[in-house]
Design an enzyme around this catalytic site. Structure first.
Site, PDB file in Angstrom:
ATOM      1  NE  ARG A  24      -2.466  -1.425   3.302  1.00  0.00           N
ATOM      2  CZ  ARG A  24      -2.791  -0.978   4.462  1.00  0.00           C
ATOM      3  NH1 ARG A  24      -3.996  -0.204   4.687  1.00  0.00           N
ATOM      4  NH2 ARG A  24      -2.330  -1.567   5.718  1.00  0.00           N
ATOM      5  CD  GLU A  25       4.688  -0.444  -1.666  1.00  0.00           C
ATOM      6  OE1 GLU A  25       3.381  -0.481  -1.968  1.00  0.00           O
ATOM      7  OE2 GLU A  25       5.290  -1.301  -1.284  1.00  0.00           O
ATOM      8  CE  LYS A 120     -21.812  -0.857  -1.820  1.00  0.00           C
ATOM      9  NZ  LYS A 120     -21.058  -2.138  -2.158  1.00  0.00           N
ATOM     10  N   GLY A 447     -25.868   0.469  17.556  1.00  0.00           N
ATOM     11  CA  GLY A 447     -25.037  -0.737  17.833  1.00  0.00           C
ATOM     12  C   GLY A 447     -23.907  -0.347  18.566  1.00  0.00           C
ATOM     13  CD1 TRP A 576     -20.113  -5.513   1.822  1.00  0.00           C
ATOM     14  CD2 TRP A 576     -20.295  -4.847   4.095  1.00  0.00           C
ATOM     15  NE1 TRP A 576     -21.277  -4.380   1.904  1.00  0.00           N
ATOM     16  CE2 TRP A 576     -21.165  -4.151   3.274  1.00  0.00           C
ATOM     17  CE3 TRP A 576     -20.332  -4.707   5.311  1.00  0.00           C
ATOM     18  CZ2 TRP A 576     -22.147  -2.915   3.909  1.00  0.00           C
ATOM     19  CZ3 TRP A 576     -21.090  -3.716   5.948  1.00  0.00           C
ATOM     20  CH2 TRP A 576     -21.890  -2.762   5.258  1.00  0.00           C
ATOM     21  CG  ASP A 614     -26.829  -4.532  12.275  1.00  0.00           C
ATOM     22  OD1 ASP A 614     -27.744  -3.837  12.510  1.00  0.00           O
ATOM     23  OD2 ASP A 614     -25.615  -4.407  12.904  1.00  0.00           O
ATOM     24  CG  HIS A 656     -29.120  -0.408  10.940  1.00  0.00           C
ATOM     25  ND1 HIS A 656     -29.733   1.025  10.651  1.00  0.00           N
ATOM     26  CD2 HIS A 656     -27.902  -0.303  10.312  1.00  0.00           C
ATOM     27  CE1 HIS A 656     -28.735   1.708  10.362  1.00  0.00           C
ATOM     28  NE2 HIS A 656     -27.627   0.913  10.028  1.00  0.00           N
ATOM     29  CB  CYS A 658     -26.753   2.258   5.724  1.00  0.00           C
ATOM     30  SG  CYS A 658     -25.681   1.333   7.022  1.00  0.00           S
ATOM     31  CG  HIS A 709     -22.603   9.544   7.260  1.00  0.00           C
ATOM     32  ND1 HIS A 709     -21.966   8.181   7.248  1.00  0.00           N
ATOM     33  CD2 HIS A 709     -23.899   8.970   7.031  1.00  0.00           C
ATOM     34  CE1 HIS A 709     -22.612   7.156   6.975  1.00  0.00           C
ATOM     35  NE2 HIS A 709     -23.956   7.524   6.906  1.00  0.00           N
TER      36      HIS A 709
HETATM   37  N1  GLN Z   1     -24.490  -2.377  14.302  1.00  0.00           N
HETATM   38  C1  GLN Z   1     -23.631  -1.930  13.525  1.00  0.00           C
HETATM   39  C2  GLN Z   1     -23.006  -0.608  14.058  1.00  0.00           C
HETATM   40  O1  GLN Z   1     -23.826   0.005  14.676  1.00  0.00           O
HETATM   41  C3  GLN Z   1     -24.357  -1.540  12.060  1.00  0.00           C
HETATM   42  C4  GLN Z   1     -23.434  -0.975  11.167  1.00  0.00           C
HETATM   43  C5  GLN Z   1     -24.188  -0.841   9.752  1.00  0.00           C
HETATM   44  O2  GLN Z   1     -25.266  -1.167   9.549  1.00  0.00           O
HETATM   45  N2  GLN Z   1     -23.406  -0.262   8.699  1.00  0.00           N
HETATM   46  O3  GLN Z   1     -22.033  -0.182  13.550  1.00  0.00           O
HETATM   47 ZN    ZN Z   2     -25.945   1.763   9.044  1.00  0.00          ZN
END
Ligand code: GLN
Ligand code: ZN
Length: 772
Positions: A24-25, A120, A447, A576, A614, A656, A658, A709
């Protein structure tokens, strides 16, 4: 295939290569430059050195034609924005003062100026910077980067092919600039953009490019007749240019569908098509249009986005079929190798028996070179490679890691009843209300609490042996204790343990599940200088031990408020990770779901009455083509239900997600049969609450009232106002109060104040409700 039927010539090539360097230079040089510790000249020299090394490695591995212009300091779509001069007005002054600093300002923003939005890149985990265009956009050609990098490769004596984002994809990925009406269609700028591409192409030709590649991955998505028509016009016009290199139009990530006949008929000189499993339909479609007479075909037979060794016999069979369909067939990865790590041979911690199943960018390059040789000179010339490949594939297919009879028997025995809760949502909701006794507008968080440097140090200390497991556990317990006291003081209703023990929401579970592998050097670019090391889901999945129960029950032992358990859902665990390619994704999801189901049930047994699973990746994993989505949503929602349906009716399941665009999956969200969902909503002023209401979503929901954010602290009044807006869409009995997402990236001081304000807001609005 015998030597007689082999192609006269077949070249090996790729469309792009990992940019960061073996250690990762590039990341280090760029971040050093941002901090003022590395000069611009040093940064440029590091970058040029990395490019040279990559090209030389590719050539030494037998790649005949190397890509140029795929390198980037941040993102290749941002590079295209610079190439066509579409610098947003707010960044123009900075770019004019200093091109490099202006470039990074567009990517990251400055104190005063917002960056470009990031999103994305198709269905990968790479993020690009979204071009901002409007009716007044003036394009001007700036081919300097492309020309310079081409010349660097040519100076090494290599055959080089510049790779550009194609004009149609560039416009389809753009959005209206902030000051432009939202219904502005960037595609209307095509006629203005094409002359700029013509200029760049002419300059590349003059600099020595025989071929130039124009990437049009947007054409593998469902496209309207108007959009297909734009593609027709674009390549008719570019093809008609006199001063131009040969044009190769490249597609990847899926089948071309209706765009295939468009491109096959276009007056360009070659097409690059994806022939990996998900795009296999390209083969029949190509035959159906009568092949590509007079054109060059580049066959993406080596998967450019997974990390598994290629089935070379299968690839050779595909290549053999293609020989009859084009003038010339060359061999490539299905897409840029940007999406895979550099070199699997560096993974000293992975057993040799398993390592032989893995192919990162370097290994894929060797496969491509061998396939091209086999195609051109006959398979007997690559007999040794084929024998090794057969043995590697057999080792993987027969390994107890990929075939665990107990896991398979359990997955095969799953019934529909296992994926259904014993009571309907309405009955459960009443039982839960009585059981939990929460106030109206209950407050909670998603969370995670801040992941401090201190916590990361503790984990590093544990890895390095500076502290032992007991010492580490004490450290985490202390953190949990602090999180619980803070939440009690702040007055939150449903508490969390804070996820202090988690490095990452997928990796944490992957490390504890049998069937997953971790890498030491498997970095891939997520965006800019941010790299991730996705775990590898290599085999059958099982859970030897509870993964979260001790932490959650410890947290619950400290308080009389309910503590919500936290798990990552099956779809996100797959999305992921690098996921196995030897069985349908739905089968893999089911195995993960069963492991999570055990965890959910153990949490319940341990006294947890609220459990959140999640699924932030549910929406982003949607297949690119609408026709493929229903089948995906069936297995995805079933896996979620399988993991959450083993609990009693009074146990409340939360989920949950995002991102905010939910219109197209509201039905799927309902099909999860969760009791409560929390979603990001603060920036869009509760837009998602209105969308849920418009679709008649019947369940409890927590649209976020705190934008996590940003370090900004929302005032209590601001949060209350968002709640009042939320109440117009969702009735008070079903509305939760929470932040947009987890707080792991935030600092403690802003987290404290923000959550205190959130609780105040809930109390204020509760009073308003009871007095009205
Ligand atoms: N439970 C995770 C957190 O609070 C949920 C994060 C996510 O959905 N990106 O970090
Ligand atoms: Zn989230």
């Amino acid at each position: 295939m015998t030597t007689e039927t082999a192609a006269a010539a077949a070249w090996a090539t790729v469309y792009g290569y990992p940019r960061q360097g073996p250690d990762r230079e590039l990341k280090k040089a760029i971040e050093g430059y941002w901090k003022g510790r590395v000069s611009a000249d040093t940064l440029k020299a590091v970058a040029a050195g990395l490019r040279r090394t990559s090209w030389q490695e590719l050539a030494a591995a037998g790649i005949h034609e190397v890509p140029t212009g795929d390198f980037s300091y941040y993102d290749h779509v941002l590079d295209t924005t610079v190439m066509v001069g579409a610098i947003p007005a707010r960044h123009r002054a900075a770019v004019e003062t200093d091109a490099l600093d202006g470039y990074f300002a567009m990517a990251r923003g400055t104190q005063d100026v917002a960056p470009l939005e990031m999103t994305k890149w198709f269905d990968t985990n790479y993020h690009y910077l979204v071009p901002e265009l409007g009716p007044d956009t003036v394009f001007t050609a700036d081919p300097a980067k492309q020309v310079a990098e081409l010349k660097e490769a040519l100076a090494l004596g290599l055959t080089a092919r510049p790779v550009l984002v194609g004009p149609v994809t560039y416009l389809l990925l753009a959005k209206p600039a902030p000051d432009v009406p939202a219904d502005f269609d960037p595609l209307t700028l095509l006629d203005r953009l094409l002359p700029v591409y013509a200029e760049v192409l002419a300059d590349l030709r003059a600099a020595g490019a025989e071929w130039v590649q124009l990437d049009e991955p947007a054409l593998v998505q469902d496209r309207t007749p108007a959009e297909l028509n734009a593609a027709t016009r674009a390549y008719r016009d570019l093809g008609a240019l006199t001063e131009r290199p040969k044009l190769l139009v490249a597609s990847y990530f899926d089948r071309l569908g209706d765009a295939l006949p468009v491109l096959a008929k276009a007056p360009v000189d070659g097409l690059a098509l994806d022939f990996t499993e998900s795009a296999a339909a390209n083969l029949d479609a190509l035959a159906a249009v009568g092949g590509l007479p007079g054109k060059r075909l580049i066959a993406g037979v080596v998967n450019g986005r997974n990390i598994w060794v290629n089935d070379m016999a299968r690839s050779l069979a595909t290549l053999g079929t293609l020989l009859g369909l084009a003038d010339r067939v060359d061999v490539a990865a299905s897409c840029s190798l940007l999406h895979v790590p550099l070199d699997s041979r560096r993974e000293g911690d992975i057993e040799p028996q398993i390592l032989r199943w893995l192919a990162f960018a370097k290994q894929k390059t060797a496969e491509i070179a061998a396939l091209a040789k086999g195609l051109a000179q006959g398979t007997d010339t690559i007999a040794a490679e084929l024998a090794t490949n057969r043995a590697d594939l057999a080792s993987r297919a027969n390994s107890p890691i990929t075939r665990d009879p107990a896991v398979r028997a359990r997955a095969a025995a799953v019934t529909d009843a296992d994926t259904r809760r014993s009571q309907s949502y309405a009955d459960r909701a009443a039982a839960q209300r009585a059981h939990l006794g929460l106030p109206l507008l209950p407050t909670t968080t998603i969370g995670s609490f801040p992941q401090t440097g201190d916590l990361r140090t503790a984990r590093a200390d544990l890895r390095a042996g500076r502290i032992d497991t007991a010492g580490y556990e004490e450290r985490i317990k202390a953190e949990i204790g602090e999180a619980i006291s803070f939440q009690e003081e702040a007055g939150l209703d449903v508490l969390v343990h804070g996820e202090a023990e988690r490095n990452d929401m997928v990796q944490y579970f992957a490390e504890q599940l049998t069937g997953y592998l971790a890498t030491q050097h498997g970095w891939v670019q997520s965006y800019g200088t941010r790299y991730v090391r996705p775990p590898i889901l290599a085999g059958d999945i099982s859970r030897p031990e509870p993964m979260t129960v001790p932490w959650t029950t410890y947290a619950q032992s400290l308080t009389s408020h309910p503590v919500k358990g936290m798990l990552t859902g099956p779809v996100t665990m797959l999305a992921w990770s690098f996921v196995r390619d030897d069985q349908p994704l739905g089968d893999t999801a089911r195995q993960v779901a069963l492991a999570l189901r055990d965890e959910v049930n153990d949490l319940e047994t341990g006294g947890t009455s609220i459990i959140q699973v999640d699924e932030p990746a549910l929406r982003e994993t949607l297949p690119l083509r609408a026709a493929d989505r229903p089948a995906y949503l069936v297995w995805a929602t079933e896996a979620f239900r399988l993991s959450t349906s083993g609990v009693r009716p009074v146990t409340q399941i939360h989920t949950h997600m995002c991102y905010a665009e939910f219109g197209d999956i509201v039905q799927a969200i309902d099909d999860l049969d969760a009791d409560v969902i929390s979603l990001e909503a603060a920036r869009s002023h509760m837009q998602v609450a209105r969308e849920l209401a418009a679709h008649g979503y019947p369940r409890e929901a927590g649209p976020g009232v705190y934008d996590i954010h940003s370090p900004r602290i929302p005032s209590a009044e601001e949060a209350a106002e968002l709640l009042r807006t939320g109440l117009k869409a969702i009735p008070a009995e079903r509305l939760w109060v929470n932040p947009d997402c987890g707080l792991k990236t935030r600092g403690w001081s802003e987290t404290r104040s923000s959550l205190e304000n959130l609780v105040t807001a809930a109390r204020t609005v509760r009073e308003e409700l009871s007095s009205s």
